[in-house]
Design a protein around this motif. Sequence first.
Motif, PDB file in Angstrom:
ATOM      1  N   VAL B 310       3.181  23.082  -0.075  1.00  0.00           N
ATOM      2  CA  VAL B 310       1.894  23.425  -0.656  1.00  0.00           C
ATOM      3  C   VAL B 310       0.861  23.671   0.434  1.00  0.00           C
ATOM      4  CG1 VAL B 310       0.094  22.734  -2.263  1.00  0.00           C
ATOM      5  CG2 VAL B 310       2.412  21.892  -2.592  1.00  0.00           C
ATOM      6  N   SER B 340      -1.180  19.408 -10.682  1.00  0.00           N
ATOM      7  CA  SER B 340      -0.883  20.756 -10.215  1.00  0.00           C
ATOM      8  C   SER B 340       0.363  20.766  -9.350  1.00  0.00           C
ATOM      9  CB  SER B 340      -2.057  21.309  -9.411  1.00  0.00           C
ATOM     10  OG  SER B 340      -3.043  21.750 -10.285  1.00  0.00           O
ATOM     11  N   ILE B 341       0.459  19.784  -8.486  1.00  0.00           N
ATOM     12  CA  ILE B 341       1.601  19.766  -7.584  1.00  0.00           C
ATOM     13  C   ILE B 341       2.849  19.313  -8.318  1.00  0.00           C
ATOM     14  CG2 ILE B 341       2.555  18.676  -5.522  1.00  0.00           C
ATOM     15  CD1 ILE B 341      -0.307  18.591  -4.451  1.00  0.00           C
ATOM     16  N   ILE B 345       3.305  23.594  -9.356  1.00  0.00           N
ATOM     17  CA  ILE B 345       3.984  24.300  -8.273  1.00  0.00           C
ATOM     18  C   ILE B 345       5.488  24.020  -8.277  1.00  0.00           C
ATOM     19  CG2 ILE B 345       4.162  24.427  -5.747  1.00  0.00           C
ATOM     20  CD1 ILE B 345       1.096  24.177  -5.727  1.00  0.00           C
ATOM     21  N   GLY B 360       3.673  27.135  -1.936  1.00  0.00           N
ATOM     22  CA  GLY B 360       2.728  27.275  -3.038  1.00  0.00           C
ATOM     23  C   GLY B 360       1.302  27.178  -2.540  1.00  0.00           C
ATOM     24  N   THR B 361       0.376  27.716  -3.301  1.00  0.00           N
ATOM     25  CA  THR B 361      -1.017  27.649  -2.897  1.00  0.00           C
ATOM     26  C   THR B 361      -1.806  26.866  -3.924  1.00  0.00           C
ATOM     27  OG1 THR B 361      -0.815  29.809  -1.888  1.00  0.00           O
ATOM     28  CG2 THR B 361      -3.038  29.000  -2.261  1.00  0.00           C
ATOM     29  N   LEU B 362      -2.573  25.937  -3.415  1.00  0.00           N
ATOM     30  CA  LEU B 362      -3.457  25.169  -4.282  1.00  0.00           C
ATOM     31  C   LEU B 362      -4.875  25.384  -3.767  1.00  0.00           C
ATOM     32  CD1 LEU B 362      -3.472  23.024  -6.594  1.00  0.00           C
ATOM     33  CD2 LEU B 362      -3.520  21.313  -4.808  1.00  0.00           C
ATOM     34  N   ASP B 379      -3.658  26.714  -9.074  1.00  0.00           N
ATOM     35  CA  ASP B 379      -2.368  26.760  -8.384  1.00  0.00           C
ATOM     36  C   ASP B 379      -1.636  28.035  -8.786  1.00  0.00           C
ATOM     37  OD1 ASP B 379      -0.396  26.366 -10.569  1.00  0.00           O
ATOM     38  OD2 ASP B 379      -1.398  24.444 -10.801  1.00  0.00           O
ATOM     39  N   GLY B 460       0.630  30.788 -12.788  1.00  0.00           N
ATOM     40  CA  GLY B 460      -0.283  29.759 -12.319  1.00  0.00           C
ATOM     41  C   GLY B 460      -1.247  29.213 -13.352  1.00  0.00           C
TER      42      GLY B 460
END
Lengths: 157, 896
Positions: B310, B340-341, B345, B360-362, B379, B460
């Motif tokens: 992440v 979210s994680i 993701i 992944g992008t948060l 996310d 997302g």
Amino acid sequence: MAELPVLSSEKRPALGEKTETFVTFWLGSFLFGLPIAEVIEINRDLETTPVPLSPDYIKGIVNLRGQVLTALDLAERIGLSAEGERSYNLIVRNEEDERVSLLVEKIGDILEVPVSSLEEPPEKIEGLDRKFVKYVCQLPERLLVVLNTREILQRSG
Amino acid sequence: MSFEDDVLQDFLTEAKEGLEKLDEEFVELERDPQNTEILKSIFRTMHTLKGTAGFFGFKTLEGIAHFAEDILSKLRDGLVVADEEIIDILLRAVDHIKAIVAHLEEHKQEPVDETYLDFLVELSNFAEKIAKRAKGEVGGTKPADKRPLESKASKEEPVEEKDTEEKPKEEKAEDEEPAGEKALEDKKSEEVRSSSSTPSITEKKKEEAPKTSKVAPQVTLTETHIRVDVKLLDHLMNLAGELVLARNRLVQIAGEINDTELMRATQSLSLVTTEMQETIMKTRMQPIGTVFNKFPRIVRDLARSTGKKVNLHIEGADTELDRSIIEAIKDPLTHLVRNSIDHGIESPDERVQIGKPAVGTLVLRAYHEGGQVIIEIEDDGRGIDVEKVKKKAIEKGLITPEEAERMSDREAIALIFRPGFSTAEKVTNISGRGVGMDVVKTNIERLGGSIEINSVKGSGTTVRVKIPLTLAIVPALIVLSGGERYAIPQVNLKELVNIESDEEIHRIGNSEFYRLRGEIIPLIRLSRILGSPNGDYERSLVILSTGVMDFGLLVDEVRDSEEIVVKPLGRLLKGIPIYAGATIMGDGKVALILDVVGLSRYVGFKAEEMERAFGEEDQRAISGEEKQFILLFNVHPSEQFAIPLSLISRLDKIEASKLEYVGGKEVVQYKGKSVPVIRLENYLPIQPLPEQEEYNLLFFEDRKKKVAILVSQIVDSLETDLELDEDIYHTEGILGNRIINGRTTIFVDIYKIIEMYDPDWFSRPEILEKKRILYAEDSAFYRQLVKNYLQSAGYEVEVAEDGLEAWEKLQQKQFDLLITDIEMPKMDGFELAKKVRSDERLANMPIMALTSLSGEDVYRKAKETGIDEFQVKLDREAVIRTAAELLAEKTAEATA
């Protein structure tokens, strides 16, 4: 202030003796005192807003220059039946430096008494709960009952 | 100010405080060189300085602090005694540090200057010497004398040169001002170039060298930030509030007196007051970065423990919020990030497979919008699977399949916030900490904020939290009860209703309810809670929401809505749950602020209890008798029919031309699907539906299937008990009849009709051996209805008209499951259950109670008497499911 029961001059202790100063006030026939350091100020006729569901001895909340303070009926708190109207707010601070207002009938004098004259309260004091009394002090004309602020501001039942 | 700047600012403030302290302590140390306490303290300060400087990458600063610390450690450990020389060099170290800090403050980077490096060399040499001395290798001070001299000489030369060139006298006089010092530095390069000239001066310099070299850069650090006790700020806030009140009064008086001079003075006072209040408010503001900066670590740890990759982006960390909110927002945010994680993701493999980058992008983003702060947690994970959410909600009994069908995606996603919901397939140690999204929502709503989720499956999720800038001022509705004013935070307010007559308030036992557009809402009388007298005249109803449920609060009067300043209550009043604080009204009097969540708790509403109350109301209302809302309709004008309203999912009208015949079946189009149409006259011996231009349709839903009944006219809907006469019709599809509004009305068994239309409609489970169910029910209507639907679900059903009859049948025959009504003549359901449980042979018989009765005590009593499950009679779906579960359990036990 002719009604004042004790003239402070009478009570002036001998020079050099260790003394403690009390703010005194009346509830019924008792003269009570609180150490001057614990009293922040005295106010008259702050309007009290009742707080339903609170203990009986809490008369409500008052506005002191933008701060909301809890107002205690001191007589009721210490188990004293006093009839007179409680129109004075004695603002004191508790251990956490939070201000609380004690409602009392009449404000007395500021008294300076020798520490040596402060005595442990007797086993039983007619008309009030002993645990709220810190010391008693025999003045020429009457007894000064010094209250235990800590106990009074303690939450109970 | 950017977030980095902010952190730097914090560091500088701290450094300056530390340096100030160091100055004092060194002086103290000189007086008392053996004082280990002071030494320790100095060491600590220097150590911190070194650490933070290293963190920021300020190499010179770190270096100086490092060697100083080195020397200090020897002193602290008593290996070397602090003499004047040592203290001197340490003080110079402090001065150099000060100069660097000052430079940092202005330029945000370390000064590039040889002076510092030179000093660094000198200091390091000195530290080495001290180290040797500590080991006892070098006793005297000789080398110490030499070395500084040497190094200084080489260094100072150019300095002196310049001095002589420009203003020799002043410089020689050891100008201690920063200006002078700066001038020196500026010219250094020039000096270096011209240093070879003027030997005489060099000599002179040499003499002076030791002295000058000791003149470390002297800087007075200007204070741009100070630390202030929060209490002080709070107090200032209070005073400002009071000032505003006083100002308001003055403005009012000035208006009355109408004196120009006074008006003008008041106006300027007014302006200043407002500005002052705003400024003081600002002092309480903090950048949200103070919370955000905890997340890089949290995200890293989480990503590691879940085996995900992440990347965290933080945006808008400098967005400012009231400090009290910053505190309160931390936990909800943490939970959302965890979610979210954990749920959002995907694992790197999975991501690569679906063509996403493995990492992944948060994004954690904050910004201001319309007087509020928006915090977004975004996310690029798998998004929320709406169908999965619905399925879960149905499994958990939060919604019925019919409801799920009707739900929009948005509504379905909102299910996540219902208590008792969790999408994690298994409870993980990350999200599954016993705290659900419902708690997050409640907490955010407590702050006067709101939360919403936008999610696109596969690409997302964005969670958006809106919170007010400050907690201190909230909009509130002022109500009156027992002559006192109470403030209700606007966030909890849904709507206001005026009660016209007592008729509108329904009573069930001691509880009162109000029907708001068909929804049953429990009522609380404020006066009753507060113990004030005139409760029966309460006519104003405030509909409130706790986020989980709605309830009505009856008050004497509703006043205006106002912006109020929230003040805490004293310690003695902290234990009372129904207050959120107090506020000071325009007239200076205090009013209490009601805590809506606390209020509902105090009264003892619980979400599930409420649901039960709702269910109860839906199927029977008001009096003790079992009542039901029914829909009256005609097929042919001469005959009247009835169906319980709650079975119908929807009513609609349709033009005759819209009816289609496809493949021999009549259908209508509804929401893009063809829905089969049933004409009752095809299944019941009744008058046929005449030709009409427009018909009415009654829609039914079962699981995902819909069917519509075509009728001529809707007559009415009304509430009635269900005492049916079964004598006249003994026809499948008719439950019985009853006279309603002076007409004989036929109650249609809709389940039977649908089954007659399509025997496979209700997907019948494969039942290997027929299970036998005994159903005890005194109402003919339910007896028929429930029996029919249980039969169509594949069970063999025998009925009994009361508990006693059921008991007798249980003695005679073998049953697999007992389903019983609660309220029955002769022997009620509780007694029946008790009897069954006390009978050895029947002790294992599963018992399900079908109820229209409810309430905590009934529920508890049912459990006590040994009833296994509770269901609502008209909820066919749930009854059948529960029956199957109970039977399955029984079988499992038997085989076990």
